[in-house]
Scaffold this motif. Structure first.
Motif, mmCIF file in Angstrom:
data_model
loop_
_atom_site.group_PDB
_atom_site.id
_atom_site.type_symbol
_atom_site.label_atom_id
_atom_site.label_comp_id
_atom_site.label_asym_id
_atom_site.label_seq_id
_atom_site.Cartn_x
_atom_site.Cartn_y
_atom_site.Cartn_z
ATOM 1 N N PHE A 1 0.837 -1.197 0.000
ATOM 2 C CA PHE A 1 0.000 0.000 0.000
ATOM 3 C C PHE A 1 0.872 1.247 0.000
ATOM 4 N N GLU A 2 0.421 2.268 -0.717
ATOM 5 C CA GLU A 2 0.972 3.604 -0.578
ATOM 6 C C GLU A 2 -0.140 4.464 0.006
ATOM 7 N N ASP B 1 -3.441 4.873 1.405
ATOM 8 C CA ASP B 1 -4.612 3.996 1.321
ATOM 9 C C ASP B 1 -4.716 3.266 -0.017
ATOM 10 N N ASP B 2 -3.820 3.550 -0.921
ATOM 11 C CA ASP B 2 -3.896 2.964 -2.262
ATOM 12 C C ASP B 2 -3.233 1.585 -2.296
ATOM 13 N N LEU C 1 -1.386 -0.988 -4.134
ATOM 14 C CA LEU C 1 -0.553 -0.999 -5.334
ATOM 15 C C LEU C 1 -0.467 -2.381 -5.963
ATOM 16 N N LYS D 1 -6.791 -4.177 4.196
ATOM 17 C CA LYS D 1 -7.011 -2.743 4.396
ATOM 18 C C LYS D 1 -7.027 -2.400 5.885
#
Length: 247
Positions: free
Chosen positions: A18-19, A21-22, A24, A236
């Protein structure tokens, strides 16, 4: 600057980067290796690493990873903005609690019922004030089919049929499908009604390998407008936990 998030389940291990909340990249494997972890460390600038595991013993790749990067081992005592009222937090599955954190992070100040379908079906509830009150555990979809075959001499092993919509079966195969799938459908509806009785507004968050199947079971019900599919909810939640971790 990215976070490496690893969720070790009973059958599969999920690895995500993750970057913020994204999400990847994500990979699911039955056998994670130190080499595959090294590749991720090479491809991304990893600042934090968090792992969650249902297994007690460390894997060989975990030992190697510890030599190269500080690792946060997720547990149910990590608050991450949630008030945990589970009476035995040391026995609370890390995947369940990570999913609760994920639901609260994605849908804050809302009442959320989290239903995860995997080896077992788990139901958990967190209210709009971030109070995690607990949940329920029942046998999963495949476990039910397997149990009927294993504990009887005459019943065959049947697989799930998402196209089956009948109320009852007219032969042994369809009777088993009806019993298992309709049983789960009625169970889903019953738990949702009980958990959300006092809540005017709420979300039903489906996750896990059978989450989409459960969506199919509920698609024509009164609960359909409240359903949100989050297949990567545990990852998440772990990412949310690591972002709020101060160490």
């Amino acid at each position: 600057m990215a976070n490496l998030v690893i969720d070790i389940g009973n059958t599969f291990t999920k690895v995500a980067v993750f970057e913020n909340d994204d999400l990847l990249t994500i990979n699911q494997t039955k056998q994670l290796t130190a080499e595959s972890i090294d590749n991720l460390l090479y491809e991304h600038v990893i600042t934090k690493v968090i792992t969650s595991s249902v297994k007690k013993e460390k894997q060989s790749w975990q030992i190697e990873l510890e030599k190269k990067h500080p690792v946060i081992y997720f547990n149910s005592l990590i608050p991450a903005g949630v008030n945990n009222y589970y009476k035995t937090p040391d026995t609370l599955g890390t995947d369940r609690f990570a999913a609760v954190i994920g639901a609260h992070y994605l849908y804050p100040q809302q009442n959320n019922i989290i239903i995860s379908g995997g080896t077992c079906i788990t139901y958990d509830y967190i209210d709009s004030n971030a109070n995690y009150l607990g949940g329920s555990i029942s046998p999963g979809l495949n476990m039910r089919f397997n149990a009927l075959n294993h504990y009887t001499d005459a019943l065959p092993l049947i697989i799930a049929d998402a196209a089956f919509t009948a109320i009852y079966g007219n032969d042994t195969t369809s009777a088993i499908i009806s019993g298992v799938q309709n049983g789960i459908k009625y169970e889903l509806k019953g738990f949702i009604e009980s958990y959300t009785k006092a809540a005017e507004q709420y979300n039903i968050i489906l996750s896990g390998g059978d989450g989409i199947f459960f969506d199919t079971l509920l698609k024509n019900s009164i609960f359909a407008p409240y359903i949100k599919n989050e297949p990567h909810l545990v990852l998440k939640g772990l990412n949310a936990a690591i972002q709020q971790h101060n160490d």
